[in-house]
Design a protein around this motif. Sequence first.
Motif, PDB file in Angstrom:
ATOM      1  N   LYS A   1      23.716 103.073  34.992  1.00 51.54           N
ATOM      2  CA  LYS A   1      23.318 101.520  33.858  1.00 51.54           C
ATOM      3  C   LYS A   1      24.779 100.873  33.926  1.00 51.54           C
ATOM      4  CE  LYS A   1      18.166 102.206  33.200  1.00 51.54           C
ATOM      5  NZ  LYS A   1      17.407 102.733  32.341  1.00 51.54           N
ATOM      6  N   TYR A   2      25.187 101.616  33.191  1.00 55.27           N
ATOM      7  CA  TYR A   2      26.754 100.892  33.133  1.00 55.27           C
ATOM      8  C   TYR A   2      27.152 100.648  34.092  1.00 55.27           C
ATOM      9  CZ  TYR A   2      31.047  99.852  30.639  1.00 55.27           C
ATOM     10  OH  TYR A   2      32.682  98.721  29.957  1.00 55.27           O
ATOM     11  N   LEU A   3      27.495 101.205  35.015  1.00 54.49           N
ATOM     12  CA  LEU A   3      28.258 101.412  36.750  1.00 54.49           C
ATOM     13  C   LEU A   3      28.004 100.246  37.382  1.00 54.49           C
ATOM     14  CD1 LEU A   3      29.212 104.654  37.644  1.00 54.49           C
ATOM     15  CD2 LEU A   3      30.642 103.237  35.554  1.00 54.49           C
ATOM     16  N   VAL A   4      26.422  99.816  37.292  1.00 56.84           N
ATOM     17  CA  VAL A   4      25.821  99.027  38.193  1.00 56.84           C
ATOM     18  C   VAL A   4      25.495  97.612  38.106  1.00 56.84           C
ATOM     19  CG1 VAL A   4      23.017  97.733  38.818  1.00 56.84           C
ATOM     20  CG2 VAL A   4      24.073 100.316  39.476  1.00 56.84           C
ATOM     21  N   GLN A   5      25.932  97.644  35.892  1.00 56.38           N
ATOM     22  CA  GLN A   5      26.041  96.455  35.779  1.00 56.38           C
ATOM     23  C   GLN A   5      27.364  96.010  35.671  1.00 56.38           C
ATOM     24  OE1 GLN A   5      23.311  94.817  33.205  1.00 56.38           O
ATOM     25  NE2 GLN A   5      25.019  93.058  34.430  1.00 56.38           N
ATOM     26  N   TYR A   6      28.611  96.525  35.448  1.00 55.67           N
ATOM     27  CA  TYR A   6      29.816  96.344  36.129  1.00 55.67           C
ATOM     28  C   TYR A   6      30.145  95.445  36.944  1.00 55.67           C
ATOM     29  CZ  TYR A   6      34.834  96.635  35.547  1.00 55.67           C
ATOM     30  OH  TYR A   6      36.371  96.236  35.458  1.00 55.67           O
ATOM     31  N   ALA A   7      29.362  96.672  37.987  1.00 55.52           N
ATOM     32  CA  ALA A   7      29.591  95.771  39.467  1.00 55.52           C
ATOM     33  C   ALA A   7      29.079  94.146  39.652  1.00 55.52           C
ATOM     34  CB  ALA A   7      29.072  96.992  40.939  1.00 55.52           C
ATOM     35  N   LEU A   8      27.759  94.818  38.595  1.00 54.31           N
ATOM     36  CA  LEU A   8      26.970  93.083  39.203  1.00 54.31           C
ATOM     37  C   LEU A   8      27.951  91.708  38.740  1.00 54.31           C
ATOM     38  CD1 LEU A   8      22.989  93.672  38.992  1.00 54.31           C
ATOM     39  CD2 LEU A   8      24.338  93.055  40.667  1.00 54.31           C
TER      40      LEU A   8
ATOM     41  N   LEU B   1      29.345  91.502  46.082  1.00 47.71           N
ATOM     42  CA  LEU B   1      28.261  92.899  46.661  1.00 47.71           C
ATOM     43  C   LEU B   1      27.346  91.177  47.428  1.00 47.71           C
ATOM     44  CD1 LEU B   1      27.822  94.156  42.838  1.00 47.71           C
ATOM     45  CD2 LEU B   1      27.906  94.493  45.458  1.00 47.71           C
ATOM     46  N   GLN B   2      27.046  89.766  47.082  1.00 47.13           N
ATOM     47  CA  GLN B   2      26.641  89.584  48.107  1.00 47.13           C
ATOM     48  C   GLN B   2      26.706  88.696  49.830  1.00 47.13           C
ATOM     49  OE1 GLN B   2      27.220  84.786  46.348  1.00 47.13           O
ATOM     50  NE2 GLN B   2      26.228  85.282  44.637  1.00 47.13           N
ATOM     51  N   PHE B   3      28.355  89.004  49.467  1.00 43.84           N
ATOM     52  CA  PHE B   3      28.409  89.223  51.397  1.00 43.84           C
ATOM     53  C   PHE B   3      28.084  90.807  51.404  1.00 43.84           C
ATOM     54  CE2 PHE B   3      31.242  91.610  53.826  1.00 43.84           C
ATOM     55  CZ  PHE B   3      31.351  91.030  55.193  1.00 43.84           C
ATOM     56  N   LEU B   4      27.931  91.889  50.618  1.00 42.83           N
ATOM     57  CA  LEU B   4      27.398  93.156  51.520  1.00 42.83           C
ATOM     58  C   LEU B   4      26.242  92.761  51.355  1.00 42.83           C
ATOM     59  CD1 LEU B   4      29.408  95.357  49.168  1.00 42.83           C
ATOM     60  CD2 LEU B   4      29.974  95.389  51.945  1.00 42.83           C
ATOM     61  N   ASP B   5      25.594  92.529  50.176  1.00 37.04           N
ATOM     62  CA  ASP B   5      23.366  91.729  50.301  1.00 37.04           C
ATOM     63  C   ASP B   5      23.482  91.429  51.726  1.00 37.04           C
ATOM     64  OD1 ASP B   5      21.469  92.158  48.043  1.00 37.04           O
ATOM     65  OD2 ASP B   5      21.669  90.238  49.017  1.00 37.04           O
TER      66      ASP B   5
ATOM     67  N   GLU C   1      11.895  97.435  50.781  1.00 36.09           N
ATOM     68  CA  GLU C   1      11.368  96.400  50.139  1.00 36.09           C
ATOM     69  C   GLU C   1      11.882  95.228  49.510  1.00 36.09           C
ATOM     70  OE1 GLU C   1       7.991  97.424  48.124  1.00 36.09           O
ATOM     71  OE2 GLU C   1       7.702  99.035  50.509  1.00 36.09           O
ATOM     72  N   LEU C   2      12.879  96.166  49.434  1.00 39.53           N
ATOM     73  CA  LEU C   2      14.033  95.152  47.781  1.00 39.53           C
ATOM     74  C   LEU C   2      15.410  94.907  48.419  1.00 39.53           C
ATOM     75  CD1 LEU C   2      13.739  96.660  44.484  1.00 39.53           C
ATOM     76  CD2 LEU C   2      12.401  94.679  45.449  1.00 39.53           C
ATOM     77  N   SER C   3      16.153  93.814  48.587  1.00 40.69           N
ATOM     78  CA  SER C   3      17.391  93.475  49.000  1.00 40.69           C
ATOM     79  C   SER C   3      18.734  94.562  48.527  1.00 40.69           C
ATOM     80  CB  SER C   3      17.570  91.853  48.617  1.00 40.69           C
ATOM     81  OG  SER C   3      18.004  92.079  46.995  1.00 40.69           O
ATOM     82  N   LEU C   4      20.004  94.387  48.194  1.00 37.98           N
ATOM     83  CA  LEU C   4      20.431  95.438  47.834  1.00 37.98           C
ATOM     84  C   LEU C   4      20.596  94.875  46.145  1.00 37.98           C
ATOM     85  CD1 LEU C   4      23.016  97.685  47.724  1.00 37.98           C
ATOM     86  CD2 LEU C   4      24.758  95.416  48.277  1.00 37.98           C
ATOM     87  N   ILE C   5      20.857  93.532  46.477  1.00 39.87           N
ATOM     88  CA  ILE C   5      20.870  92.760  44.693  1.00 39.87           C
ATOM     89  C   ILE C   5      19.889  93.450  43.469  1.00 39.87           C
ATOM     90  CG2 ILE C   5      21.514  91.201  42.883  1.00 39.87           C
ATOM     91  CD1 ILE C   5      23.891  90.004  44.975  1.00 39.87           C
ATOM     92  N   GLU C   6      18.910  92.779  44.393  1.00 40.54           N
ATOM     93  CA  GLU C   6      17.579  93.515  44.160  1.00 40.54           C
ATOM     94  C   GLU C   6      17.146  95.155  43.586  1.00 40.54           C
ATOM     95  OE1 GLU C   6      14.599  89.922  45.477  1.00 40.54           O
ATOM     96  OE2 GLU C   6      14.703  91.956  46.860  1.00 40.54           O
ATOM     97  N   ARG C   7      17.997  96.107  44.551  1.00 43.24           N
ATOM     98  CA  ARG C   7      17.799  97.315  44.304  1.00 43.24           C
ATOM     99  C   ARG C   7      18.816  97.726  43.038  1.00 43.24           C
ATOM    100  NH1 ARG C   7      18.447  97.494  49.815  1.00 43.24           N
ATOM    101  NH2 ARG C   7      20.208  98.756  50.086  1.00 43.24           N
ATOM    102  N   LEU C   8      20.036  97.338  42.892  1.00 43.74           N
ATOM    103  CA  LEU C   8      21.091  97.318  42.083  1.00 43.74           C
ATOM    104  C   LEU C   8      19.645  96.799  40.787  1.00 43.74           C
ATOM    105  CD1 LEU C   8      24.054  95.907  43.316  1.00 43.74           C
ATOM    106  CD2 LEU C   8      22.959  98.438  42.789  1.00 43.74           C
ATOM    107  N   ARG C   9      19.121  95.556  40.823  1.00 43.74           N
ATOM    108  CA  ARG C   9      18.408  95.039  39.308  1.00 43.74           C
ATOM    109  C   ARG C   9      17.677  96.068  38.637  1.00 43.74           C
ATOM    110  NH1 ARG C   9      19.993  89.716  40.702  1.00 43.74           N
ATOM    111  NH2 ARG C   9      21.814  89.635  39.139  1.00 43.74           N
TER     112      ARG C   9
END
Length: 482
Positions: free
Chosen positions: A269-276, A283-287, A304-312
Amino acid sequence: MKEKRTKIKEVLSSDLIGQKLMVMGWVRTKRESKSVAFIALNDGSTIHNLQVVANAESFEESTLKKITTGASLGVFGEIVPSQGAGQAFELQAESIEVYGEADPDKYPLQPKRHSLEFLREIAHLRPRTNTFSAIMRVRHSLAFAIHQFFNEKGFSYINTPIITSSDAEGAGETFHVTNFDLDQVPKTEDGQVDYKQDFFEKEANLTVSGQLEGELAAMALSEIYTFGPTFRAENSNTTRHLAEFWMIEPEMAFYDLQDNMNLAEEMLKYLVQYALDHCADDLQFLDKRAADEEKNKPQNERNELSLIERLRFVLENEFERVSYTEAIEILKRSKPNQKKKFQYLIEEWGADLQSEHERYLVEKHFKKPVILYNYPKDIKAFYMRQNDDGKTVGAMDILFPGIGEIIGGSQREERLDNLITRMKEMDIPVEEMQWYLDTRRYGAVPHSGYGLGFERMILFVTGMGNIRDVIPFPRTPGNCEF
Ligand code: 4AD
Ligand code: MG
């Protein structure tokens, strides 16, 4: 005097209108009319380009001709408000130095979308594309975040050997390291390879894991982690396997299996938060890129979820913790098993889980990350702690949507007798592993650890589909280019 360079990321994120400065980078595109050229310049500090405007009257025609996609430039000029749409300001060029030209008839990267397969063949140039430069920046950020996470927790970073004489996972998938002339390998009298004459005077290989040496360090420093390359000669030509990949392996004295799971979940979770927090533009580009890819998939395979939604989603939900035994029951009753849709049907307890099963549990059944624990001892490594039931070991694997296994770990068997018995049962050379067994002889403590496949983590965070695209130079069966 040489002008100081300003990175494009800094130019774009500040209000510098009216200032004169120097930028350096590579041309992504050039649009030209009789009187003016618009050059999109990128220097890798950000996904975004800086628009450079060069008036034809101010420059030699021969200079402007050299400015083509892929050429490298230093541009000095003034930041001015932009007339065109798409950017608030641009750089009005006063002088341009062309460092290196890129012959437009030969330069392989054209300003259009290239297939990932094509880009793999020119892996030496692909970092110059938006997609790969974004992935490489995310990769860098995650590596940094890993060190920061463990540093904040007081873990010590340990470098374990890359050349070793042990096979930590005991799966026999090692690459040999030798100095022999392979046309004239020395043999003993009974025809065996005579490793005594080799460089290390014994059989050596590239490491498959730093864990065993990591355990030694944890028995002194309490909490350590390794982060290094590992090598596996498994012949798996999948989108999830590399022959050379990077692994993060923390090892903690006085941690039981629960503590181990807690740390792993917190770290992910720390790593995902750090990336966001730190890679928003990339990430917006990759999304957007991932959303475009989705359109090519059949309806029932789309996310069903976009990339950024999956990270959240990963951040906001507790991982489901399920024992292997429960998972087998779920899989047995599952539709794809009943309707014989799995390639490997789950018939009984003890079956090894394939990625189709892992992904069913994560993506269809629980619809969130899953930690599976207490696996049958026969499908796991010799060092895992034996449970009282005599059948299972204190293993834990973390399964992620779209990825399958992202982490593998366990509580370790700290009881000397149990460990030796298990090693013998599994044909692990006990005599050669005395150094490892010493940790159980002297001051043994309960301890645990796990391994995170770095590239699998990057796959998840970038939304890419193939592990060959998240490491600069992938090594896979039959592929050792560059
Ligand atoms: O499950 P594995 O084999 O576990 C170990 O190596 C333990 N020694 C770790 C430990 O407890 N310290 O590998 C750990 C992780 C996997 O979950 C996966 O993410 C990744 O490493 N991995 C690979 N990644 C890319 N290519 C491969 N061939 C991989 N094999 C494993
Ligand atoms: Mg594993």
